[in-house]
Every structure is written in structure tokens, then in C-alpha cells.
Design an enzyme around this catalytic site. Structure first.
Site, PDB file in Angstrom:
ATOM      1  N   THR A 208       0.810  -1.171  -0.077  1.00 11.50           N
ATOM      2  CA  THR A 208       0.007  -0.130  -0.066  1.00 11.50           C
ATOM      3  C   THR A 208       0.920   1.343   0.092  1.00 11.50           C
ATOM      4  OG1 THR A 208      -1.987   1.161   0.993  1.00 11.50           O
ATOM      5  CG2 THR A 208      -0.240   0.114   2.539  1.00 11.50           C
ATOM      6  N   ASN A 209       0.334   2.331   0.278  1.00 16.25           N
ATOM      7  CA  ASN A 209       0.968   3.681   0.442  1.00 16.25           C
ATOM      8  C   ASN A 209       0.570   4.358   1.683  1.00 16.25           C
ATOM      9  OD1 ASN A 209      -1.185   5.275  -0.222  1.00 16.25           O
ATOM     10  ND2 ASN A 209      -1.185   4.044  -2.155  1.00 16.25           N
ATOM     11  N   ASP A 210       1.441   5.588   1.765  1.00 18.69           N
ATOM     12  CA  ASP A 210       1.026   6.488   3.002  1.00 18.69           C
ATOM     13  C   ASP A 210      -0.113   7.461   2.887  1.00 18.69           C
ATOM     14  OD1 ASP A 210       3.164   5.768   4.403  1.00 18.69           O
ATOM     15  OD2 ASP A 210       4.517   7.245   3.270  1.00 18.69           O
ATOM     16  N   SER A 211      -1.018   7.079   2.002  1.00 16.04           N
ATOM     17  CA  SER A 211      -2.272   7.970   2.005  1.00 16.04           C
ATOM     18  C   SER A 211      -3.345   7.729   3.214  1.00 16.04           C
ATOM     19  CB  SER A 211      -3.155   7.735   0.752  1.00 16.04           C
ATOM     20  OG  SER A 211      -4.411   8.387   0.635  1.00 16.04           O
ATOM     21  N   ALA A 275      -5.057   7.335  -3.807  1.00 13.51           N
ATOM     22  CA  ALA A 275      -3.664   7.068  -4.031  1.00 13.51           C
ATOM     23  C   ALA A 275      -3.646   5.515  -4.553  1.00 13.51           C
ATOM     24  CB  ALA A 275      -2.817   7.002  -2.868  1.00 13.51           C
TER      25      ALA A 275
END
Length: 403
Positions: A208-211, A275
Site C-alpha cells: 500500500t502507500n501512505d495515503s 492514491a
């Protein structure tokens, strides 16, 4: 706001009652005629005289005051009202309104009021998150009452959390929209995506990502407050759904692509603030991948995910508006301009997430808004609610331009 519109301001027991004085002043400056009702608890924080001086009208506090022998005070006020604003709205008054209780001047008058109502909750986060308060707010929304989301910030108890009463200027924006409900966005069907998608490696791990989803949620809230019918398609977040917004929950990029492409044909506007993962594991294991003495390394093969905006571009009709987001770490304008063109977007919101205070997982942002027929618009660093207003302003102007 039209001159002499009648606003009844209800002030209830909260330390935020002092902000209602500034709100009264703003209402008067805008040309509204204001009458104030205070609960007994509110009088412990601010005196009725303060509101009387600002509004130039008597403040109602007592059911049996009998200000006018020829009328019933709470009915007369209800009939006079064009908009009722409860700010700050305590958990107590919210519970009374949701359950039909009327035992003081405020609750009696509000029950008799048929004009639109705006509730501005202000309380400690624990009270706001109490299941009873959540039920009561949901009931009010089902009854057609407008509820303004509280802010996050430093609370009276000495720590940060949700529950702060929004600043009077923000409340004024909502008031103006309710008193002048027709905006370019009124009735528009809008899809907003938010959050960071998850791509499974195995049943317990994912990419995943930091969103945090905060930017997309702020945009959804702003669109809804301007009269749009908003569907929020959200990857997992820890955020509360904005009042009046329909939520569709998704996990992966493929889930998001399916939700967007199925809903887009009937939408007027798409705002792709999520994101989205560009890659996913080629194979997702059915069981947890175990660490053993023989596997010092784990090699993941990744494959591209569906390009949602590219897919949407093939479906787009001339009257539809599409808005994309680009989080970059270098060559911001060049990369964003390419995306604007290649994805056939009407607007693109670009930010340099390598800069402090910008982008993922924070409360602030700074963006550059690109349109093919406009010079870039660069915003100042501001909280995401402010950035959302600026983005929605550009969408609204686009609607007006295209008729």
C-alpha cells in the site's frame, strides 16, 4: 446572502459558545436579521447581554418569559425563522432533537421550526464517538437536518482530537449555501475516490502507500456542502464519512476500478483523489508465506494494475468533468502536464510530496491546479479543508464555463 434573511442562532452548553459571538457578528455584517436563543448551560459560558448587544434583539432563554403577550414566543420565533443554526450544538441538544424532547426554549422552538436547520456539534471526541451520539446525528440527517462536521484540533481538555467547533467563517460558508442553495454544483452527481488501495501478497500482508484519505474526504465534504450528490468510493481509512455522503468501500485497485467504471456513466463529475497502486503482486499466495531457514530472500514479481483514468477516458462524454491527482517527487509540472493530457482530464491537482507538510498522511497540503486552457494555479500551504475549497472552486467555475 440576501438582506434581512432571518437566522435564529441557538447557543448551547459548550466552551465553544464564545465562538457564537463572532458568528453573530458575521451574520449581522452579511445583512441577516439574527435572534439568539440560549440554554441555561450556555449562560454559564457567555452572557445573554453579549448576544443582545450584537444582535440588537432580546435573547430568549426562558419558556415562560412572556416577552410578547400577544404571541407564543417559541412558535412566533419558529414562524419567523428562515434558517435555524445550532452552534455550538451540545450532545444534550442533539439528543433532544433526535428523540423529540422539548423541555426548554431552545428545544421547543427547534421542534416547531419548519425552516432548514444546521447543527454544528462541539464536544469532546469521546462524547462525539459515543454510539448514542452517532445514532442521534444519523437520525437527524435522516430527518433532513444538515449536520456540519466538527474540526480536529486542540480541545478544552488539553489534548488534540475531533470535536472542535469549526471557525465562524467556515460556518458562515455553510449558512450562505443553505440560504442560497442553488450553486453550479447543486444536484450534480459526483464520484470522489479516496485513500490508498491495498494489493495482497498473502492473507496477512499487502502493498500500500501512505495515503490517509484526508484530501479526498475533505473534497467530498466540500462538494456535498455545495449541494452535490456525492458518492465516496474509499479504500480503507480511519476517517468518518462526511455527513450526507454515500460511502462505497473498496480494498484493491481492481475493486476501485470496478466501482468507478460501473458508476461513472451516470455521474456528472469524477474526482480521482485516491492514491492508487500502480503495481500489484503477479501472484497472491493463498496461505501466509512462512519464513524458513532456507529462504533468506523473498522475490516478488509485480504486474501493472488497471489504469482507471485511462479506462474512464474511453467512457467519458463531453458533458462530464474528470479531475485527477498527481503526487510527484520531481519535475512536478512536467509530469503533471503529461498526465493531464494523456488521461484527457479537465483538471489535474498536483503536489510535490517530497516537501514538508505536503501530501500523504498529514493535515496540510499545497497543490498546483492545472487545466489545459488556464495558467497553473499554485495554492499556499494550508489545511486540507482549505485546499478542498480551492479545488472545488475550480470545478464549479468549469461547470459555469461549460454551461
Amino acid at each position: 446572502m440576501s438582506k434581512d434573511q432571518h437566522v435564529a442562532l441557538y447557543v448551547t452548553g459548550s466552551i465553544a459558545a464564545y465562538k457564537a459571538l463572532a458568528l453573530t457578528r458575521l451574520l449581522i455584517k452579511s445583512g441577516a436579521s439574527v435572534r439568539v436563543v440560549m440554554t441555561k448551560a450556555a449562560e454559564a459560558f457567555v452572557t445573554p447581554l453579549s448576544f443582545q448587544v450584537l444582535s440588537k434583539k432580546p435573547v430568549l432563554t426562558d419558556i415562560f418569559a412572556g416577552e410578547d403577550a400577544k404571541s407564543v414566543d417559541h412558535i412566533e420565533l419558529a414562524d419567523w425563522t428562515d434558517l435555524a443554526v445550532v452552534a455550538p450544538a451540545s450532545a444534550d441538544i442533539i439528543a433532544k432533537l433526535a428523540n423529540g424532547l422539548a423541555d426548554d426554549m431552545a428545544s421547543l422552538s427547534l421542534m416547531a421550526t419548519t425552516a432548514p436547520k444546521l447543527i454544528v456539534p462541539a464536544m469532546n471526541q469521546h462524547m462525539l464517538d459515543n454510539p448514542a451520539t452517532k445514532r442521534n446525528l444519523a437520525t437527524l440527517q435522516q430527518d433532513g437536518v444538515h449536520v456540519m462536521a466538527p474540526d480536529e484540533g486542540f480541545l478544552a481538555e488539553g489534548y488534540s482530537g475531533r470535536g472542535r467547533m469549526p471557525e465562524p467563517e467556515s460556518i458562515m460558508t455553510s449558512i450562505k449555501q443553505l440560504l442560497q442553495p442553488t450553486t453550479p454544483l447543486t444536484g450534480k452527481k459526483v464520484l470522489v475516490t479516496a485513500g490508498g488501495t491495498r494489493e495482497r501478497i498473502d492473507p496477512v500482508r499487502f502493498i500500500t502507500n501512505d495515503s490517509s484519505g484526508k484530501m479526498g474526504y475533505a473534497i467530498a465534504r466540500e462538494l456535498q456542502q455545495r449541494g452535490a450528490q456525492v458518492t465516496l468510493i474509499s479504500a480503507p481509512t480511519k476517517l468518518d464519512v462526511p455527513a450526507g455522503v454515500k460511502l462505497v468501500q473498496v480494498l484493491s485497485t481492481e475493486d476501485l476500478a470496478e466501482a468507478v467504471t460501473s458508476a461513472f456513466p451516470s455521474a456528472d463529475i469524477l474526482v480521482m483523489a485516491a492514491a492508487v497502486a500502480d503495481f500489484k503482486p503477479l501472484v497472491s499466495a493463498d496461505q501466509k508465506i512462512k519464513k524458513t531457514a532456507d529462504n533468506d530472500e523473498l522475490v516478488l514479481k509485480l504486474t501493472k494494475t488497471t489504469d482507471i483514468l485511462k479506462t474512464v477516458a474511453k467512457l467519458k462524454q463531453p458533458q462530464q468533468i474528470t479531475v485527477g491527482f498527481a503526487a510527484e517527487t520531481q519535475h512536478l509540472i512536467d509530469n503533471a502536464t503529461k498526465k493531464l493530457t494523456n488521461k484527457q482530464l479537465d483538471l489535474l491537482v498536483a503536489n510535490d510530496v517530497s516537501k514538508p507538510g505536503v501530501g500523504f498522511n498529514g493535515d496540510t497540503n499545497q497543490v498546483t491546479i492545472l487545466q489545459a486552457d488556464h495558467a497553473p494555479i499554485k495554492t499556499a500551504l494550508a489545511n486540507k479543508a482549505t485546499i478542498a475549497k480551492q479545488v472545488v472552486d475550480q470545478i464549479s467555475q468549469r461547470i459555469q464555463k461549460e454551461g
